[in-house]
Design an enzyme around this catalytic site. Structure first.
Site, PDB file in Angstrom:
ATOM      1  N   GLY A  20      34.359  43.846  75.353  1.00 33.98           N
ATOM      2  CA  GLY A  20      34.631  44.604  74.148  1.00 33.98           C
ATOM      3  C   GLY A  20      33.340  45.148  73.574  1.00 33.98           C
ATOM      4  O   GLY A  20      32.292  45.163  74.223  1.00 33.98           O
ATOM      5  N   GLY A  23      30.598  42.049  73.478  1.00 35.40           N
ATOM      6  CA  GLY A  23      29.995  41.442  74.649  1.00 35.40           C
ATOM      7  C   GLY A  23      30.972  41.294  75.786  1.00 35.40           C
ATOM      8  O   GLY A  23      32.106  41.757  75.724  1.00 35.40           O
ATOM      9  N   VAL A  25      32.838  38.619  78.566  1.00 33.30           N
ATOM     10  CA  VAL A  25      33.232  37.238  78.821  1.00 33.30           C
ATOM     11  C   VAL A  25      33.446  37.060  80.321  1.00 33.30           C
ATOM     12  O   VAL A  25      34.138  37.861  80.956  1.00 33.30           O
ATOM     13  CB  VAL A  25      34.519  36.872  78.059  1.00 33.30           C
ATOM     14  N   LYS A  40      30.110  33.788  77.364  1.00 36.77           N
ATOM     15  CA  LYS A  40      30.091  35.060  76.650  1.00 36.77           C
ATOM     16  C   LYS A  40      28.648  35.487  76.413  1.00 36.77           C
ATOM     17  O   LYS A  40      27.816  34.696  75.970  1.00 36.77           O
ATOM     18  CB  LYS A  40      30.819  34.931  75.315  1.00 36.77           C
ATOM     19  N   ASP A 131      36.757  36.618  60.911  1.00 29.96           N
ATOM     20  CA  ASP A 131      37.303  37.709  61.729  1.00 29.96           C
ATOM     21  C   ASP A 131      38.601  37.288  62.412  1.00 29.96           C
ATOM     22  O   ASP A 131      38.768  37.437  63.625  1.00 29.96           O
ATOM     23  CB  ASP A 131      36.281  38.170  62.764  1.00 29.96           C
TER      24      ASP A 131
END
Length: 585
Positions: A20, A23, A25, A40, A131
């Site tokens: 995304g 970063g 994964v 990550k 978030d």
């Protein structure tokens, strides 16, 4: 970075499974503790200030301990900044919503109660997530939900308004955060409310669009009306109140959602069943099967309508019913497999008549327990209802077949190369669940229909006509054998020559199919030579006008015989092109 790269001389990268704005994964294998983890790494290079912040935030995240929160195992600030996390084979809620659309209120409540519990534990530790959104909630096939990305601001997607004060994701931020105030516990509650709103209604409460416009609607409190939330409406309205002090706490939300979902338990909290010997292997029971059946039949007669003798209800096919709505995943219970390791169900491996349980046995790959519903016409099976047929052991595989009735059977396979445990013990545990479900038949129906444009709605047995089948001698076009649901069809050769198997498979959209790329009548196909004297052609299909899904439908055609595989590839390619050409898209 690439597959096989060693991070910190310990974590061997396997696959990049997500990317995304923050970063990438990777799945990785921890060589020290012999387990799979998730790593990550930020897209951007980290300077000294970033590294210090990364270490502080990783320390905070590592304090989060809850069965519905992804655990942080380690942090590597050399070789780039890497976060080592618990690996959970799951799909993020945003991808699920993109694929299936809005979810039923009950399912949303089950997700919500788990995430609310995680937030309550986080808030009790004086930590704020900041978030909460569908992209940060992972959900497994058996309904386990976990919250991830706890305050790792180095990777968190950041969106700012004109004066640069807002961090977070606009569609899910609270009004106070949209106005530039720091996020707090009540902000997390608002974001969870917005997430559950999006899950049940299909869109975030303040709609979509340019970030600045969404933030303006958030500040003005211009939420969309709820039309599908049903019993969730009162709670969601409270969670989305503009005033932070008027919102319920995460613990209050968890309690209220528990009252809505009744006796349902999160997979993370269910009590594990002790290992048990399958009932057909118990000596005392083998000596008195008839008596056991009579007892079971009496118990069923006392509790529900049905025949009092323990036999399948009705005539042939009553246990299976409509082939296309019978749920193969209902024949597996991950709880019965967790004695071997963490387990989860996958409904998108291979054909539509199949369900798999992936069991983490601390090997380089998960152990695959596969269940398939089949017709007895497609595979010779001996025995009567509920008989279990043990098949010869193979390297890396143990197979069982459970007879359902005169027309159907269930194939159970436990598969893993170089397994660290007895595969047949795993197959027996799964087979025991299959038999128990069948004894309480009929088989439950699928919870959700297939998506629009799915090959599951088409009859594979009609895709090859007499003219195309004539390319293989002695194949009778009128003798197509339905494997199950008409999702797979076989044509046997009457003189012992090559035969045909045409089926529909499912394949992850982000993964390439194996084989040589060829063009087949306007479709891209992949040709593979198999080791057992067969040639297989796979054609991935995306129906026009339909949204991209996480898994593609694939038309797969195999020609198999007693000659070298290469000799069958011309016929396989020709037949696959005909079959694809007969699809309605």
């Amino acid at each position: 970075m690439r597959t096989g790269y060693l991070v910190d001389a310990r974590y061997e990268l396997e696959d990049a499974c997500g990317s995304g704005s923050g970063g990438v994964v990777w799945t990785a294998f921890d060589r020290k503790l012999k387990r799979r983890v998730a790593l990550k790494r930020s897209h951007a290079a980290a300077d000294g200030v970033d590294r210090a912040q990364f270490r502080r935030e990783a320390e905070i995240a590592a304090q989060v301990h809850h069965p519905n929160a992804i655990s942080i195992f380690d942090a590597v600030d050399g070789d780039g900044c890497w976060l080592v996390m618990e690996y959970l084979p799951a799909v993020s809620l945003d991808k699920t919503l993109a694929e299936t659309g809005p979810l039923p209120p009950e399912r949303v409540a089950r997700i919500g109660v788990q995430i609310a519990g995680a937030l309550a534990a986080v808030h009790a530790g004086n930590i704020v997530h900041r978030d909460v959104k569908p992209g940060n909630i992972l959900v497994t096939e058996d309904g386990l939900a976990k919250l991830t990305d706890f305050g790792i601001s180095l990777w968190r997607a950041v969106t700012r308004d004109d004066d640069g004060r807002v961090s977070g994701t606009p569609a899910y931020v609270s009004p106070e955060v949209a106005n530039g105030h720091p996020a707090g516990r009540a902000s997390d509650v608002f974001s969870l409310g917005a997430t559950l709103f999006a899950a049940v209604e299909g869109t975030p409460p303040f709609g979509r669009g340019e970030p600045e416009e969404v933030l303006r609607r958030v500040r003005r409190g211009e939420a969309l009306p709820m039309r599908q939330a049903g019993p969730l409406v009162p709670l969601l309205e409270e969670m989305l109140r503009p005033q932070p002090d008027k919102r319920p706490t995460a613990e209050e939300i968890r309690t209220r959602l528990e009252s809505l979902i009744g006796d349902w338990e999160s997979p993370a909290s269910r009590v594990e069943h002790p290992a048990r010997v399958p009932f057909w292997r118990r000596p005392l029971l083998q000596a008195s099967v008839v008596a056991l059946v009579a007892i079971l039949g009496t118990a069923v007669a006392l509790g529900q309508e049905g025949p009092p003798d323990g036999r399948p209800q009705g005539s042939t096919g009553d246990l299976v019913g409509d082939e296309r709505t019978a749920d193969p995943c209902a024949l597996l219970d991950p709880r019965r497999l967790r004695q071997f390791g963490p387990a989860r169900l996958i409904a998108t491996y291979g054909n539509f008549n199949r369900c798999d349980a992936l069991v983490d046995v601390r090997a380089k790959a998960p152990l695959d327990v596969e269940v398939q519903l089949i017709t007895r016409a497609s595979r010779a099976v001996q025995g009567g209802p509920f008989d279990v047929v043990e098949e010869a052991r193979q390297s890396g595989e143990c197979d069982r077949t459970v007879v359902v009735d005169d027309g159907y059977a269930v194939r159970v396979s436990a598969k893993l190369a170089n397994p660290p445990l007895d595969l047949c013990a795993v197959a027996d545990a799964a087979t025991g669940t299959v038999v128990e479900v069948l004894r309480h038949g009929p088989i439950p129906r699928r919870a959700t229909p297939f998506p629009a444009g799915s090959l599951a709605d088409l009859d594979a047995c009609t895709l090859l006509d007499e003219q195309s089948l004539a390319t293989l001698a002695a194949v009778d076009s009128g003798a197509a054998v339905n494997v199950f649901g008409n999702w797979a069809c076989k044509w046997f050769n009457t003189v012992g020559g090559a035969g045909i198997n045409l089926r529909y498979d499912q394949h992850p959209a982000q993964e390439l199919l194996g084989g040589e790329l060829v063009e087949l009548g306007g479709h891209a196909g992949y040709v593979q030579l198999d080791t057992n004297k067969s040639c297989t052609v796979s054609i991935p299909l995306q129906p026009p006008g339909q949204p991209q899904r996480a898994h593609l439908d694939v038309l797969v055609l195999t020609v198999r015989g007693d000659q070298p595989a290469l000799e069958y590839c011309p016929q396989a390619k020709s037949l696959a092109a005909v079959a694809a050409g007969n699809l309605p898209f």
